[in-house]
Write a protein that holds these residues in place. Structure first.
Motif, PDB file in Angstrom:
ATOM      1  N   ASN A  82       0.836  -1.195   0.000  1.00  0.00           N
ATOM      2  CA  ASN A  82       0.000   0.000   0.000  1.00  0.00           C
ATOM      3  C   ASN A  82       0.875   1.250   0.000  1.00  0.00           C
ATOM      4  O   ASN A  82       1.791   1.376   0.815  1.00  0.00           O
ATOM      5  N   THR A  83       0.610   2.179  -0.890  1.00  0.00           N
ATOM      6  CA  THR A  83       1.407   3.404  -0.986  1.00  0.00           C
ATOM      7  C   THR A  83       1.357   4.197   0.316  1.00  0.00           C
ATOM      8  O   THR A  83       2.370   4.765   0.740  1.00  0.00           O
ATOM      9  N   LYS A  84       0.187   4.249   0.952  1.00  0.00           N
ATOM     10  CA  LYS A  84       0.088   4.983   2.212  1.00  0.00           C
ATOM     11  C   LYS A  84       1.017   4.395   3.266  1.00  0.00           C
ATOM     12  O   LYS A  84       1.622   5.119   4.058  1.00  0.00           O
ATOM     13  N   THR A  85       1.136   3.068   3.279  1.00  0.00           N
ATOM     14  CA  THR A  85       2.027   2.414   4.239  1.00  0.00           C
ATOM     15  C   THR A  85       3.477   2.748   3.935  1.00  0.00           C
ATOM     16  O   THR A  85       4.267   3.054   4.845  1.00  0.00           O
ATOM     17  N   SER A 109      -0.440  -4.821  -6.456  1.00  0.00           N
ATOM     18  CA  SER A 109      -1.485  -4.034  -7.081  1.00  0.00           C
ATOM     19  C   SER A 109      -0.895  -3.020  -8.060  1.00  0.00           C
ATOM     20  O   SER A 109      -0.121  -2.146  -7.662  1.00  0.00           O
ATOM     21  N   ARG A 110      -1.206  -3.156  -9.329  1.00  0.00           N
ATOM     22  CA  ARG A 110      -0.786  -2.240 -10.398  1.00  0.00           C
ATOM     23  C   ARG A 110       0.739  -2.087 -10.448  1.00  0.00           C
ATOM     24  O   ARG A 110       1.265  -1.056 -10.824  1.00  0.00           O
ATOM     25  N   GLY A 111       1.426  -3.169 -10.088  1.00  0.00           N
ATOM     26  CA  GLY A 111       2.876  -3.092 -10.007  1.00  0.00           C
ATOM     27  C   GLY A 111       3.574  -2.833 -11.318  1.00  0.00           C
ATOM     28  O   GLY A 111       4.696  -2.328 -11.334  1.00  0.00           O
ATOM     29  N   THR A 112       2.946  -3.154 -12.454  1.00  0.00           N
ATOM     30  CA  THR A 112       3.582  -2.931 -13.754  1.00  0.00           C
ATOM     31  C   THR A 112       3.172  -1.608 -14.395  1.00  0.00           C
ATOM     32  O   THR A 112       3.621  -1.297 -15.502  1.00  0.00           O
ATOM     33  N   SER A 113       2.352  -0.839 -13.727  1.00  0.00           N
ATOM     34  CA  SER A 113       1.868   0.429 -14.282  1.00  0.00           C
ATOM     35  C   SER A 113       2.863   1.556 -14.009  1.00  0.00           C
ATOM     36  O   SER A 113       3.171   1.857 -12.857  1.00  0.00           O
ATOM     37  N   VAL A 114       3.335   2.205 -15.058  1.00  0.00           N
ATOM     38  CA  VAL A 114       4.282   3.307 -14.893  1.00  0.00           C
ATOM     39  C   VAL A 114       3.638   4.461 -14.128  1.00  0.00           C
ATOM     40  O   VAL A 114       4.248   5.056 -13.239  1.00  0.00           O
ATOM     41  N   SER A 115       2.394   4.778 -14.466  1.00  0.00           N
ATOM     42  CA  SER A 115       1.743   5.904 -13.787  1.00  0.00           C
ATOM     43  C   SER A 115       1.532   5.599 -12.305  1.00  0.00           C
ATOM     44  O   SER A 115       1.722   6.473 -11.440  1.00  0.00           O
ATOM     45  N   ALA A 116       1.159   4.349 -11.983  1.00  0.00           N
ATOM     46  CA  ALA A 116       0.972   3.981 -10.577  1.00  0.00           C
ATOM     47  C   ALA A 116       2.292   4.056  -9.826  1.00  0.00           C
ATOM     48  O   ALA A 116       2.341   4.540  -8.684  1.00  0.00           O
ATOM     49  N   GLN A 117       3.364   3.586 -10.456  1.00  0.00           N
ATOM     50  CA  GLN A 117       4.664   3.649  -9.796  1.00  0.00           C
ATOM     51  C   GLN A 117       5.134   5.088  -9.639  1.00  0.00           C
ATOM     52  O   GLN A 117       5.741   5.447  -8.616  1.00  0.00           O
ATOM     53  N   LYS A 118       4.841   5.937 -10.587  1.00  0.00           N
ATOM     54  CA  LYS A 118       5.223   7.346 -10.452  1.00  0.00           C
ATOM     55  C   LYS A 118       4.528   7.973  -9.236  1.00  0.00           C
ATOM     56  O   LYS A 118       5.159   8.675  -8.431  1.00  0.00           O
ATOM     57  N   HIS A 119       3.242   7.710  -9.088  1.00  0.00           N
ATOM     58  CA  HIS A 119       2.519   8.262  -7.934  1.00  0.00           C
ATOM     59  C   HIS A 119       3.032   7.649  -6.629  1.00  0.00           C
ATOM     60  O   HIS A 119       3.129   8.341  -5.610  1.00  0.00           O
ATOM     61  N   HIS A 120       3.369   6.362  -6.668  1.00  0.00           N
ATOM     62  CA  HIS A 120       3.895   5.697  -5.478  1.00  0.00           C
ATOM     63  C   HIS A 120       5.229   6.317  -5.062  1.00  0.00           C
ATOM     64  O   HIS A 120       5.416   6.710  -3.898  1.00  0.00           O
ATOM     65  N   PHE A 121       6.160   6.410  -5.999  1.00  0.00           N
ATOM     66  CA  PHE A 121       7.465   7.004  -5.699  1.00  0.00           C
ATOM     67  C   PHE A 121       7.304   8.441  -5.203  1.00  0.00           C
ATOM     68  O   PHE A 121       7.978   8.866  -4.250  1.00  0.00           O
ATOM     69  N   SER A 122       6.428   9.178  -5.839  1.00  0.00           N
ATOM     70  CA  SER A 122       6.235  10.585  -5.461  1.00  0.00           C
ATOM     71  C   SER A 122       5.730  10.706  -4.030  1.00  0.00           C
ATOM     72  O   SER A 122       6.201  11.560  -3.257  1.00  0.00           O
TER      73      SER A 122
END
Length: 311
Positions: A82-85, A109-122
Motif C-alpha cells: 500500500n502506498t500509504k504504508t 497491485s498495479r505493479g507494472t503500471s508506470v503511472s501507478a509507480q510514479k505516484h507511489h514514488f512521489s
C-alpha cells in the motif's frame, strides 16, 4: 537536505529472532554497531534481507527507531503493498533520525503500471521530508524504473540522489549509461553481491549494498577497497579485486536467490552468532544438503583468504 550517505559499503541487516520468533532488537542494534565500527558507511533496514514482508509495520518501525537512537546511520527500506504504508514508513524514518531511504516500487497491485509507480514514488519521496533517497530497481519486484521516470521524479524531488540496481550486469550498465553518469550529484549503488566489480570498475558506482557483508564484513570491505582502487586505474588492485570476487562468488550468488536470508543467516550461525538460527516462519529452513554446501564453501573461502592474505 543533508549530505548523502550513499557511498562505500552498506550492509542490509537481517532481523535476528528471539526464541519465540519475535524480532530481537537488542541483537539487531549490536550487529549494526559492530558493522559500523568495522568501517561500513551505514546499514539498511528493513529491505528484503530484513524480512520486511514478514514483520508488522510496528516491528519494522521499532527496529528503525532503535538503530537511529543508538546513533547507527540507518537507511530505511519502504517496501509495502500500500502506498500509504510506504509513505508512513518514510515519514517515520525522517522523524526518528534515519539518514536515508531505499524507495522500493509498489508491489502486487498495479505493479507494472508506470503511472501507478510514479505516484507511489512521489508519495514516498514527499513523505521523506528531504531524506536522501535512492530508487531500488529489481527485476524481482516486477517493475523496471527507466531513465525517463527517474528524471521526472528527480525534477520534483531533489532528495532523490541515486539509483540502487539489483539486476544483472546489463541492468547496471543501463543505469550507469542513462541515469547516473551524467550528473556528479547522482550515485549508482551496486545492489547485488555478484556485481561489485562490474559496478565499481565498469559503471562508476559510488557504493554497494551488501548481503554477504553481514557475515564476512572485513573481506567485503577489502573487496570494495580494491574495486575503488581499480576504478581509479590501479592495475594491481584490478587483478586482486577480480581474484577476490571470484573466490567469494558462490557465497555472493546466494544474494540472487529466494533463500538469500536463510543462506546468510546460516553464514552468521557459522560465525558463531546463534541469534540468527531462527526464522520468523518455522518452516523456513535450508535443507541438510544446502547447509552442507554452504559450510563447504564458507570453509573453502576462509581457508583461501587466510592463505592469500594471512590471519
Amino acid at each position: 537536505m543533508t549530505a548523502s550517505v550513499f557511498k562505500g559499503c552498506i550492509p542490509a541487516l537481517m532481523t535476528p529472532c528471539n526464541p519465540d520468533r519475535t524480532p530481537n532488537f537488542d541483537a539487531l542494534v549490536r550487529k549494526g554497531r559492530e558493522l559500523i565500527d568495522l568501517g561500513m558507511s551505514a546499514v539498511v533496514y528493513c529491505g528484503s534481507m530484513g524480512d520486511w514482508p514478514l514483520l508488522t509495520d510496528a516491528e519494522r518501525q521499532e527496529g528503525v527507531k532503535r538503530l537511529a537512537e543508538a546513533g547507527i546511520p540507518v537507511v530505511v527500506g519502504t517496501g509495502a503493498v500500500n502506498t500509504k504504508t510506504a509513505a508512513a514508513h518514510a515519514a517515520h524514518a525522517a522523524a526518528v533520525g534515519a539518514v536515508g531511504l531505499m524507495v522500493i516500487p509498489r508491489v502486487l497491485s498495479r505493479g507494472t503500471s508506470v503511472s501507478a509507480q510514479k505516484h507511489h514514488f512521489s508519495a514516498v519521496l514527499e513523505a521523506a521530508n528531504g531524506l536522501p533517497s535512492v530508487i531500488y530497481n529489481s527485476p524481482y519486484y516486477g517493475f523496471a524504473t527507466r531513465a525517463d521516470l527517474f528524471f521526472e521524479l528527480r525534477a520534483q524531488y531533489s532528495n532523490l540522489v541515486g539509483f540502487k540496481e539489483f539486476g544483472g550486469k546489463a541492468d547496471m550498465t543501463y543505469a550507469a549509461e542513462h541515469i547516473t553518469s551524467g550528473d556528479d550529484s547522482l550515485t549508482l549503488m551496486v545492489g547485488v553481491d555478484t556485481g561489485v566489480y562490474h559496478g565499481f570498475v565498469n559503471c562508476g558506482a559510488g557504493g554497494a549494498i551488501t548481503g554477504v557483508g553481514n557475515a564476512l564484513p572485513k573481506e567485503v570491505l577489502h573487496l570494495i577497497e580494491l574495486c575503488e582502487k581499480a576504478a581509479a586505474g590501479d592495475a594491481t588492485a584490478r587483478a586482486e579485486a577480480r581474484e577476490l570476487e571470484e573466490a567469494l562468488m558462490v557465497l555472493s550468488t546466494y544474494d540472487e536467490g529466494a533463500d538469500l536470508v536463510l543462506h546468510y543467516k546460516y553464514l552468521m550461525v557459522l560465525n558463531g552468532e546463534r541469534e540468527y538460527e531462527l526464522h520468523f516462519n518455522e518452516t523456513d529452513e535450508l535443507s541438510a544438503s544446502q547447509q552442507r554446501q554452504i559450510e563447504n564453501q564458507y570453509n573453502l573461502f576462509k581457508t583461501w583468504y587466510r592463505n592469500r592474505y594471512g590471519a
